[in-house]
Design a protein around this motif. Structure first.
Motif, short mmCIF file in Angstrom:
data_model
loop_
_atom_site.label_atom_id
_atom_site.label_comp_id
_atom_site.label_asym_id
_atom_site.label_seq_id
_atom_site.Cartn_x
_atom_site.Cartn_y
_atom_site.Cartn_z
N ARG A 515 0.81 -1.22 0.00
CA ARG A 515 0.00 0.00 0.00
C ARG A 515 0.85 1.27 0.00
N LEU A 516 2.16 1.13 -0.11
CA LEU A 516 3.02 2.32 -0.04
C LEU A 516 2.75 3.28 -1.19
N ARG A 517 2.52 2.76 -2.38
CA ARG A 517 2.23 3.65 -3.50
C ARG A 517 0.95 4.45 -3.26
N THR A 518 -0.04 3.80 -2.68
CA THR A 518 -1.28 4.52 -2.38
C THR A 518 -1.05 5.63 -1.37
N ARG A 519 -0.25 5.34 -0.33
CA ARG A 519 0.07 6.36 0.67
C ARG A 519 0.83 7.52 0.03
N LEU A 520 1.77 7.19 -0.87
CA LEU A 520 2.54 8.23 -1.54
C LEU A 520 1.64 9.08 -2.44
N ALA A 521 0.72 8.42 -3.14
CA ALA A 521 -0.21 9.15 -4.00
C ALA A 521 -1.11 10.06 -3.18
N ASP A 522 -1.57 9.58 -2.04
CA ASP A 522 -2.41 10.42 -1.17
C ASP A 522 -1.65 11.66 -0.72
N TRP A 523 -0.39 11.49 -0.39
CA TRP A 523 0.43 12.63 0.04
C TRP A 523 0.62 13.62 -1.10
N LEU A 524 0.87 13.11 -2.31
CA LEU A 524 1.03 13.98 -3.47
C LEU A 524 -0.24 14.79 -3.73
N ALA A 525 -1.39 14.12 -3.70
CA ALA A 525 -2.65 14.83 -3.93
C ALA A 525 -2.92 15.85 -2.84
N ALA A 526 -2.62 15.50 -1.59
CA ALA A 526 -2.86 16.44 -0.48
C ALA A 526 -1.95 17.66 -0.59
N ASP A 527 -0.68 17.45 -0.95
CA ASP A 527 0.22 18.59 -1.15
C ASP A 527 -0.26 19.47 -2.29
N GLY A 528 -0.77 18.84 -3.36
CA GLY A 528 -1.29 19.62 -4.48
C GLY A 528 -2.49 20.47 -4.08
N ARG A 529 -3.38 19.91 -3.27
CA ARG A 529 -4.55 20.68 -2.81
C ARG A 529 -4.12 21.84 -1.92
N TYR A 530 -3.11 21.60 -1.10
CA TYR A 530 -2.60 22.67 -0.23
C TYR A 530 -2.01 23.81 -1.06
N ALA A 531 -1.16 23.46 -2.02
CA ALA A 531 -0.55 24.49 -2.86
C ALA A 531 -1.61 25.24 -3.66
N ALA A 532 -2.61 24.52 -4.19
CA ALA A 532 -3.68 25.18 -4.95
C ALA A 532 -4.49 26.11 -4.06
N ALA A 533 -4.74 25.69 -2.80
CA ALA A 533 -5.49 26.55 -1.88
C ALA A 533 -4.73 27.84 -1.60
N VAL A 534 -3.41 27.75 -1.47
CA VAL A 534 -2.61 28.95 -1.24
C VAL A 534 -2.64 29.85 -2.47
N LEU A 535 -2.51 29.26 -3.65
CA LEU A 535 -2.52 30.06 -4.88
C LEU A 535 -3.85 30.77 -5.09
N ARG A 536 -4.93 30.16 -4.64
CA ARG A 536 -6.24 30.83 -4.78
C ARG A 536 -6.31 32.09 -3.92
N GLN A 537 -5.55 32.14 -2.85
CA GLN A 537 -5.50 33.36 -2.04
C GLN A 537 -4.84 34.50 -2.83
N TYR A 538 -3.85 34.17 -3.63
CA TYR A 538 -3.22 35.18 -4.47
C TYR A 538 -4.16 35.61 -5.61
N ALA A 539 -4.95 34.66 -6.10
CA ALA A 539 -5.84 34.97 -7.22
C ALA A 539 -7.01 35.85 -6.78
N ASP A 540 -7.45 35.70 -5.52
CA ASP A 540 -8.60 36.47 -5.04
C ASP A 540 -8.38 36.81 -3.57
N PRO A 541 -7.50 37.78 -3.27
CA PRO A 541 -7.21 38.09 -1.87
C PRO A 541 -8.43 38.51 -1.07
N ALA A 542 -9.39 39.14 -1.69
CA ALA A 542 -10.55 39.66 -0.95
C ALA A 542 -11.61 38.60 -0.70
#
Length: 692
Positions: A515-542
């Motif tokens: 199951r290591l690949r699944t755990r690694l994939a979950d981490w990759l997807a979670a990091d991507g969601r975190y980075a995208a959430a931060v970028l949305r703050q730059y796209a719409d600060p208000a």
């Protein structure tokens, strides 16, 4: 890892003795509680009732030593009351016939196995109650006696809980240690950043402090002021430290500005260490004057300007808040509405039921554990009755107590339990032969053995099991049972129970390695969601929700911790992952750490709500979220993820986004471009690590 090496490592782990901090006062308090119930039972009700109450007090004290943030009296009461109920029901069913008791044992054991879904504390308490029930149901001889024994078991739990309330030891000590550990980890991080601007940071201490900060409504009204607020400041300091040290978005890699940053990081480490010491010990903050002067002195614009200057000012302000918060309060506590509230035990039931229901699926490690422990306990009970030893409960009791949802712990505990049992019964037998203790002296020796077990509980399972074995020998000796009637039975049947536990895991495993690949994939997807959430703050600060960033960050941390725990379990398993080598796993994990760090740098420079949107941020957020989700699917399917969409967007940012923002660009534009390039570099490193 081969089976011989896995077994060798299990033996080494099981027999290891760890050097850890002891809790002698807590052990003494638990031993006193055990002595009170044993003494009262012997004086007024006889050795049988004394043994029942002793089991209740014994297990309640063990429950109070578990690593849980729930109040210790609650854990002791929960253990004592559930054991009392199990004992009474077990006697009623067991008195009917063997088949009915086997059905009850299987149902109780299966439920105890499933309760691991609610966390290790619930699983350990439930498993211990099943194991002790096998002993206590043999003590009474009638229904009224069974009710009396159950009442005595419950009384033992009540006594331990009352002693914890009446004689608290280092009140809020665990919460203080958790918060101080988080601040100390950040102090160490600040010092490491002086030498390595890209130094990694393990967020486990911050997550531990977050768990410790969840309190019941009653606790929220009594929590010391210094335990409220500092954790949130620690969360905000970490990205500021990283952004200040980073050579891309912070100060240059060399020169006077870098030396100034090194001074600031050293001073930050001293401040955080001083705050950690003050919180841990409840003392005033003592900070060296030179470090405070570094943070208070005005910055020279010729040294720091732009993003590094803003980070330096923000760091000084946050550290001021930390110093103020860490000072012992004058009785002020946080309002319940300002705290992370932990549900009470009745309110916890729906969540536990949901967690258990979620594990009722094929392939669930918890479900497999429940099936294994049920089969081993039932088979052990039948084998124990068939063998000519007597005391048939020793085999299933050993199986239930050593079995855990993962391979390494199960095998290590099986070896440790057998060796500890041998040592414990040998010493106890020698004492009995030499001293010939009577009823009261046997009770005293049982209390001493239990007290030593409580004191050394966290040094190793083999050590604790040796004292548990001695405790049981002396406890049964109170009723006149001779050592030669119990010792041979216990040694032989403990071996049977341990072997059953080991065989059951080998026949019906729940390997973590595949199951290591699944755990690694979950981490990759979670990091991507975190980075995208931060970028949305730059796209719409208000308009963007700042809470989205926090939720995504916590999810990314949970995914990283899940990966680390899975990797640690997989290292001890006698199987090989044919699609993910150790080098590939380490390389991909290092790249994902860099991905999360790049997103954190972006979070450290989030624009104010009054600032205009940063051009290109919205498109980059969408592309990154889509690419990481597709990349996670590729990792699960043993393919190498590709990041062409993100690469094309960064190479051609569009008409509204300049590839090289000048000094007059909106705040955050230059940081966005630098951190976005680091994001892509980390993603490429993930692909490189997974490429054959």
């Amino acid at each position: 890892m081969s089976w011989p090496k896995a077994l060798k490592d299990s033996v080494r782990t099981g027999m290891s003795v760890e050097r850890t901090g002891l809790e002698p006062l807590a052990a003494l308090r638990s031993a006193v509680g055990l002595a009170l119930v044993i003494g009262a039972g012997l004086a007024f009700l006889g050795p049988g009732a004394a043994a029942s109450s002793a089991f209740g007090a014994f297990m309640a004290a063990i429950a109070a030593f578990q690593q849980s943030w729930r109040p210790r009296p609650v854990l002791a009461l929960a253990s004592g009351l559930t054991l009392a109920g199990s004992t009474f029901v077990g006697y009623l069913v067991g008195a009917a016939n063997l088949a009915a008791f086997l059905v009850l044992l299987a149902a109780w054991t299966f439920l105890a196995g499933l309760l691991w879904a609610a966390g290790p504390t619930a699983g350990i308490i439930a498993s211990g109650n099943v194991a002790i029930m096998l002993v206590t149901v043999t003590l009474p001889t009638s229904v009224p006696q069974a009710a009396g024994h159950a009442a005595m078991i419950a009384a033992g739990g009540v006594v331990q809980a009352a002693l914890i309330v009446l004689f608290p030891i280092r009140r809020w000590g665990a919460q203080r240690d958790a918060l101080a550990g988080a601040l100390a980890a950040e102090a160490d991080y600040a010092r490491r950043l002086r030498e390595d601007p890209l130094a990694p940071f393990d967020a486990q201490p911050l997550m531990t402090a977050r768990d410790a900060a969840a309190v019941t409504p009653r606790q929220a009204r009594r929590r010391p002021a210094e335990l409220h607020g500092a954790r949130g400041l620690a969360e905000r300091i970490r990205p500021v430290l990283a952004s200040l040290a980073d050579p891309v978005v912070g100060a240059p890699a060399a020169g006077p500005a870098r030396e100034r940053v090194r001074e600031l990081l050293a001073a930050a480490g001293s401040v955080l260490d001083a705050a950690a010491h003050a919180i841990r010990h409840g003392e005033p903050v003592r900070l060296p004057a030179p470090d405070l002067a570094v943070l208070k002195s005005p910055d020279n614009p010729d040294l720091l300007h732009g993003a590094p200057l803003r980070a330096a000012h923000r760091l000084a302000a946050l550290l001021d808040d930390v110093l103020e918060t860490a000072e012992p309060g004058s009785g002020r506590t946080a309002a319940p509405g300002e705290s992370r509230l932990r549900p009470t035990l009745p309110a916890l039931v729906p969540g536990v039921l949901r967690a258990v229901r979620a594990e009722l699926r094929p392939g669930s490690p918890v479900l497999r554990h429940a099936v294994r422990v049920t089969a081993a306990a039932s088979a052990g009970y039948l084998i124990g009755r068939a063998l000519p030893f007597g005391h048939a409960y020793w085999a299933p009791m050993a199986a239930v107590m050593v079995m855990r949802p993962d391979f390494s712990q199960t095998y290590a505990r099986a070896v440790a339990r057998f060796c500890g049992t041998l040592a414990g019964v040998a010493v106890a037998t020698a004492v009995v032969q030499l001293a010939q203790p009577g009823m009261y002296l046997s009770g005293l020796l049982a209390v001493v053995s239990a007290g030593l077990m409580y004191a050394l509980l966290r040094t190793g399972y083999a050590v604790a099991q040796a004292f548990v074995s001695a405790y049981v020998v002396f406890l049964l000796g109170m009723g006149g049972t001779r050592w030669d009637q119990t010792v041979p039975d216990r040694v032989a049947l403990t071996l049977v129970g341990g072997l059953l536990a080991m065989v059951s895991y080998a026949l019906y495993p729940a390997w973590e390695t595949p199951r290591l690949r699944t755990r690694l994939a979950d981490w990759l997807a979670a990091d991507g969601r975190y980075a995208a959430a931060v970028l949305r703050q730059y796209a719409d600060p208000a308009g963007a929700r700042r809470a989205d960033v926090r939720e995504a960050l916590l999810a990314a941390r949970d995914a990283r911790i899940a990966w680390q725990e899975a990797l640690a379990r997989a290292e001890g398993e006698p199987v090989r992952h044919r699609g993910l080598s150790r080098a590939a796993a380490d390389g991909a994990a290092e790249a994902l750490v860099g991905l999360g760090r790049s997103a954190m740098l972006l979070e450290a420079h989030l624009p104010d709500r009054a600032h205009p949107p940063v051009p290109g941020a919205a498109e980059l957020a969408r592309a990154l979220r889509t690419a990481t989700e597709a990349g996670a699917r590729a990792v699960r399917e043993r393919r190498v993820p590709e990041w062409d969409a993100v690469r094309v967007l960064l190479a051609n940012p569009g008409p509204d986004a300049r590839p090289d923002p000048g000094p007059a660009a909106a705040p955050g534009a230059r940081v966005l471009r630098g951190a976005a390039a680091q994001l892509l570099t980390s993603l490429d490193e993930v692909s490189a690590a997974l490429r054959p």
